[in-house]
Design a protein around this motif. Structure first.
Motif, PDB file in Angstrom:
ATOM      1  N   GLU A 142       7.098  15.038 -14.983  1.00  0.00           N
ATOM      2  CA  GLU A 142       6.624  14.941 -13.594  1.00  0.00           C
ATOM      3  C   GLU A 142       5.395  15.836 -13.404  1.00  0.00           C
ATOM      4  OE1 GLU A 142       7.803  13.002 -11.212  1.00  0.00           O
ATOM      5  OE2 GLU A 142       9.798  12.441 -11.888  1.00  0.00           O
ATOM      6  N   ARG A 143       5.424  17.031 -13.989  1.00  0.00           N
ATOM      7  CA  ARG A 143       4.307  17.957 -13.860  1.00  0.00           C
ATOM      8  C   ARG A 143       3.065  17.414 -14.557  1.00  0.00           C
ATOM      9  NH1 ARG A 143       5.272  22.563 -16.487  1.00  0.00           N
ATOM     10  NH2 ARG A 143       3.617  23.596 -15.362  1.00  0.00           N
ATOM     11  N   VAL A 144       3.252  16.814 -15.722  1.00  0.00           N
ATOM     12  CA  VAL A 144       2.111  16.212 -16.425  1.00  0.00           C
ATOM     13  C   VAL A 144       1.521  15.089 -15.576  1.00  0.00           C
ATOM     14  CG1 VAL A 144       1.468  14.784 -18.420  1.00  0.00           C
ATOM     15  CG2 VAL A 144       2.791  16.878 -18.754  1.00  0.00           C
ATOM     16  N   ARG A 145       2.357  14.308 -14.926  1.00  0.00           N
ATOM     17  CA  ARG A 145       1.878  13.213 -14.070  1.00  0.00           C
ATOM     18  C   ARG A 145       1.024  13.769 -12.926  1.00  0.00           C
ATOM     19  NH1 ARG A 145      -0.391   9.103 -13.269  1.00  0.00           N
ATOM     20  NH2 ARG A 145       0.268   7.635 -11.701  1.00  0.00           N
ATOM     21  N   GLU A 146       1.478  14.867 -12.321  1.00  0.00           N
ATOM     22  CA  GLU A 146       0.710  15.477 -11.230  1.00  0.00           C
ATOM     23  C   GLU A 146      -0.615  16.049 -11.733  1.00  0.00           C
ATOM     24  OE1 GLU A 146       4.848  16.539  -8.949  1.00  0.00           O
ATOM     25  OE2 GLU A 146       3.807  18.117 -10.057  1.00  0.00           O
ATOM     26  N   LEU A 147      -0.588  16.676 -12.893  1.00  0.00           N
ATOM     27  CA  LEU A 147      -1.831  17.197 -13.470  1.00  0.00           C
ATOM     28  C   LEU A 147      -2.789  16.069 -13.834  1.00  0.00           C
ATOM     29  CD1 LEU A 147      -0.347  20.052 -15.682  1.00  0.00           C
ATOM     30  CD2 LEU A 147      -1.808  20.326 -13.649  1.00  0.00           C
ATOM     31  N   THR A 148      -2.233  14.955 -14.272  1.00  0.00           N
ATOM     32  CA  THR A 148      -3.053  13.782 -14.594  1.00  0.00           C
ATOM     33  C   THR A 148      -3.739  13.255 -13.344  1.00  0.00           C
ATOM     34  OG1 THR A 148      -1.576  13.222 -16.423  1.00  0.00           O
ATOM     35  CG2 THR A 148      -2.985  11.461 -15.584  1.00  0.00           C
ATOM     36  N   LYS A 149      -2.989  13.158 -12.246  1.00  0.00           N
ATOM     37  CA  LYS A 149      -3.580  12.719 -10.979  1.00  0.00           C
ATOM     38  C   LYS A 149      -4.673  13.697 -10.545  1.00  0.00           C
ATOM     39  CE  LYS A 149       0.501  10.444  -9.013  1.00  0.00           C
ATOM     40  NZ  LYS A 149       1.438  10.474  -7.869  1.00  0.00           N
ATOM     41  N   ALA A 150      -4.386  14.997 -10.677  1.00  0.00           N
ATOM     42  CA  ALA A 150      -5.367  16.012 -10.284  1.00  0.00           C
ATOM     43  C   ALA A 150      -6.660  15.860 -11.081  1.00  0.00           C
ATOM     44  CB  ALA A 150      -4.779  17.413 -10.484  1.00  0.00           C
ATOM     45  N   ALA A 151      -6.536  15.705 -12.378  1.00  0.00           N
ATOM     46  CA  ALA A 151      -7.724  15.593 -13.233  1.00  0.00           C
ATOM     47  C   ALA A 151      -8.513  14.323 -12.941  1.00  0.00           C
ATOM     48  CB  ALA A 151      -7.316  15.647 -14.699  1.00  0.00           C
ATOM     49  N   ALA A 152      -7.817  13.221 -12.681  1.00  0.00           N
ATOM     50  CA  ALA A 152      -8.513  11.970 -12.362  1.00  0.00           C
ATOM     51  C   ALA A 152      -9.239  12.087 -11.021  1.00  0.00           C
ATOM     52  CB  ALA A 152      -7.526  10.805 -12.345  1.00  0.00           C
ATOM     53  N   LEU A 153      -8.642  12.796 -10.074  1.00  0.00           N
ATOM     54  CA  LEU A 153      -9.310  13.022  -8.790  1.00  0.00           C
ATOM     55  C   LEU A 153     -10.528  13.930  -8.965  1.00  0.00           C
ATOM     56  CD1 LEU A 153      -6.136  13.350  -6.583  1.00  0.00           C
ATOM     57  CD2 LEU A 153      -8.000  11.712  -6.184  1.00  0.00           C
ATOM     58  N   ILE A 154     -10.429  14.898  -9.848  1.00  0.00           N
ATOM     59  CA  ILE A 154     -11.591  15.749 -10.143  1.00  0.00           C
ATOM     60  C   ILE A 154     -12.709  14.897 -10.739  1.00  0.00           C
ATOM     61  CG2 ILE A 154     -12.449  17.581 -11.672  1.00  0.00           C
ATOM     62  CD1 ILE A 154      -9.684  18.958 -11.198  1.00  0.00           C
ATOM     63  N   ALA A 155     -12.356  13.997 -11.655  1.00  0.00           N
ATOM     64  CA  ALA A 155     -13.360  13.106 -12.250  1.00  0.00           C
ATOM     65  C   ALA A 155     -14.018  12.246 -11.169  1.00  0.00           C
ATOM     66  CB  ALA A 155     -12.727  12.227 -13.324  1.00  0.00           C
ATOM     67  N   ALA A 156     -13.218  11.756 -10.232  1.00  0.00           N
ATOM     68  CA  ALA A 156     -13.761  10.938  -9.139  1.00  0.00           C
ATOM     69  C   ALA A 156     -14.711  11.765  -8.271  1.00  0.00           C
ATOM     70  CB  ALA A 156     -12.627  10.372  -8.287  1.00  0.00           C
ATOM     71  N   GLU A 157     -14.351  13.027  -8.009  1.00  0.00           N
ATOM     72  CA  GLU A 157     -15.218  13.898  -7.205  1.00  0.00           C
ATOM     73  C   GLU A 157     -16.517  14.206  -7.944  1.00  0.00           C
ATOM     74  OE1 GLU A 157     -16.436  16.461  -3.981  1.00  0.00           O
ATOM     75  OE2 GLU A 157     -15.292  14.626  -4.214  1.00  0.00           O
ATOM     76  N   ILE A 158     -16.425  14.455  -9.234  1.00  0.00           N
ATOM     77  CA  ILE A 158     -17.645  14.682 -10.027  1.00  0.00           C
ATOM     78  C   ILE A 158     -18.541  13.453  -9.965  1.00  0.00           C
ATOM     79  CG2 ILE A 158     -18.527  14.968 -12.385  1.00  0.00           C
ATOM     80  CD1 ILE A 158     -16.016  16.773 -12.881  1.00  0.00           C
ATOM     81  N   ASP A 159     -17.961  12.268 -10.137  1.00  0.00           N
ATOM     82  CA  ASP A 159     -18.748  11.033 -10.067  1.00  0.00           C
ATOM     83  C   ASP A 159     -19.404  10.881  -8.701  1.00  0.00           C
ATOM     84  OD1 ASP A 159     -17.981  10.472 -12.655  1.00  0.00           O
ATOM     85  OD2 ASP A 159     -16.476   8.972 -12.079  1.00  0.00           O
ATOM     86  N   ARG A 160     -18.655  11.196  -7.639  1.00  0.00           N
ATOM     87  CA  ARG A 160     -19.193  11.073  -6.281  1.00  0.00           C
ATOM     88  C   ARG A 160     -20.392  12.013  -6.099  1.00  0.00           C
ATOM     89  NH1 ARG A 160     -19.497  13.273  -1.452  1.00  0.00           N
ATOM     90  NH2 ARG A 160     -18.557  15.209  -2.151  1.00  0.00           N
ATOM     91  N   ILE A 161     -20.256  13.238  -6.578  1.00  0.00           N
ATOM     92  CA  ILE A 161     -21.349  14.213  -6.457  1.00  0.00           C
ATOM     93  C   ILE A 161     -22.555  13.776  -7.279  1.00  0.00           C
ATOM     94  CG2 ILE A 161     -22.046  16.574  -7.035  1.00  0.00           C
ATOM     95  CD1 ILE A 161     -19.097  17.383  -6.336  1.00  0.00           C
ATOM     96  N   GLU A 162     -22.339  13.300  -8.483  1.00  0.00           N
ATOM     97  CA  GLU A 162     -23.439  12.855  -9.341  1.00  0.00           C
ATOM     98  C   GLU A 162     -24.159  11.652  -8.728  1.00  0.00           C
ATOM     99  OE1 GLU A 162     -24.726  14.314 -12.138  1.00  0.00           O
ATOM    100  OE2 GLU A 162     -23.386  15.943 -11.563  1.00  0.00           O
ATOM    101  N   ARG A 163     -23.419  10.727  -8.145  1.00  0.00           N
ATOM    102  CA  ARG A 163     -24.060   9.568  -7.497  1.00  0.00           C
ATOM    103  C   ARG A 163     -24.856  10.020  -6.280  1.00  0.00           C
ATOM    104  NH1 ARG A 163     -19.361   7.408  -8.952  1.00  0.00           N
ATOM    105  NH2 ARG A 163     -18.418   7.734  -6.918  1.00  0.00           N
ATOM    106  N   LYS A 164     -24.342  11.029  -5.594  1.00  0.00           N
ATOM    107  CA  LYS A 164     -25.043  11.550  -4.424  1.00  0.00           C
ATOM    108  C   LYS A 164     -26.418  12.100  -4.833  1.00  0.00           C
ATOM    109  CE  LYS A 164     -23.859  15.459  -2.657  1.00  0.00           C
ATOM    110  NZ  LYS A 164     -23.129  16.553  -2.023  1.00  0.00           N
TER     111      LYS A 164
END
Length: 181
Positions: free
Chosen positions: A151-173
């Protein structure tokens, strides 16, 4: 829905997506796709097949035959966010602040909590009170139902994917500054 039921559902949905993508890649329509897009589609197909294999092994209880690394889990989660849930680059551009980053922090904190704190987070979330900093409604905060490492790995996976999405959003900006205005 139990963890096993979620895996079965995910496996069935992935199998359907693989069939559709495979049919497209083997059709005459693929000639309309440029070389870079074709490469990315084939790469996506490969990773989907790998994920399907991993899900199949989990469903059959044969862990360990395929070594899956954290980066694979993160890539698969981000793929799922984009293709299965529709949280693509266009969707992510609507956020003007670090909503995606804040959501990632909440999942990472949850993963690092003691079982007692995890229970409290889940309790408050069910009452419509997500963690401080969570940018959306409590219905969108979906921590694990238990306290296992899985369960903890699943939450960390979601966290990391959201970080990747935020990085992509900032780079596109950076490429389109007026998108932030």
């Amino acid at each position: 829905m139990s963890y096993l039921e979620r895996l079965k559902k995910e496996f069935e949905e992935l199998t359907e997506r693989l069939k559709k993508l495979g049919a497209f890649l083997n059709s005459d329509n693929v000639s309309a796709v440029n070389e870079v897009e074709l490469y990315l589609l084939n790469l996506q197909f490969y990773h989907m097949q790998r994920y399907q294999e991993i899900l199949n092994q989990r469903l059959n209880g044969s862990y360990g035959q395929v070594l899956i690394e954290g980066i694979d889990l993160i890539a698969m989660e981000r793929w799922d966010q984009i293709h299965a849930k529709g949280y693509d680059t266009v969707h992510d551009q609507q956020y003007k602040t670090s909503a995606l980053g804040n959501a990632a922090i909440c999942y990472a904190i949850m993963a690092g909590c003691t079982p007692r704190m995890r229970k409290r987070f889940r309790h408050f979330n069910k009452q419509g009170r997500p963690p401080n900093g969570w940018p959306w409604s409590s219905a969108h905060f979906k921590p694990g139902e238990g306290d296992s490492d899985q369960e903890r790995v699943r939450e960390l996976t979601k966290a990391a994917a959201l970080i990747a999405a935020e990085i992509d959003r900032i780079e596109r900006k950076k490429q389109s500054p007026e998108a932030e205005a």
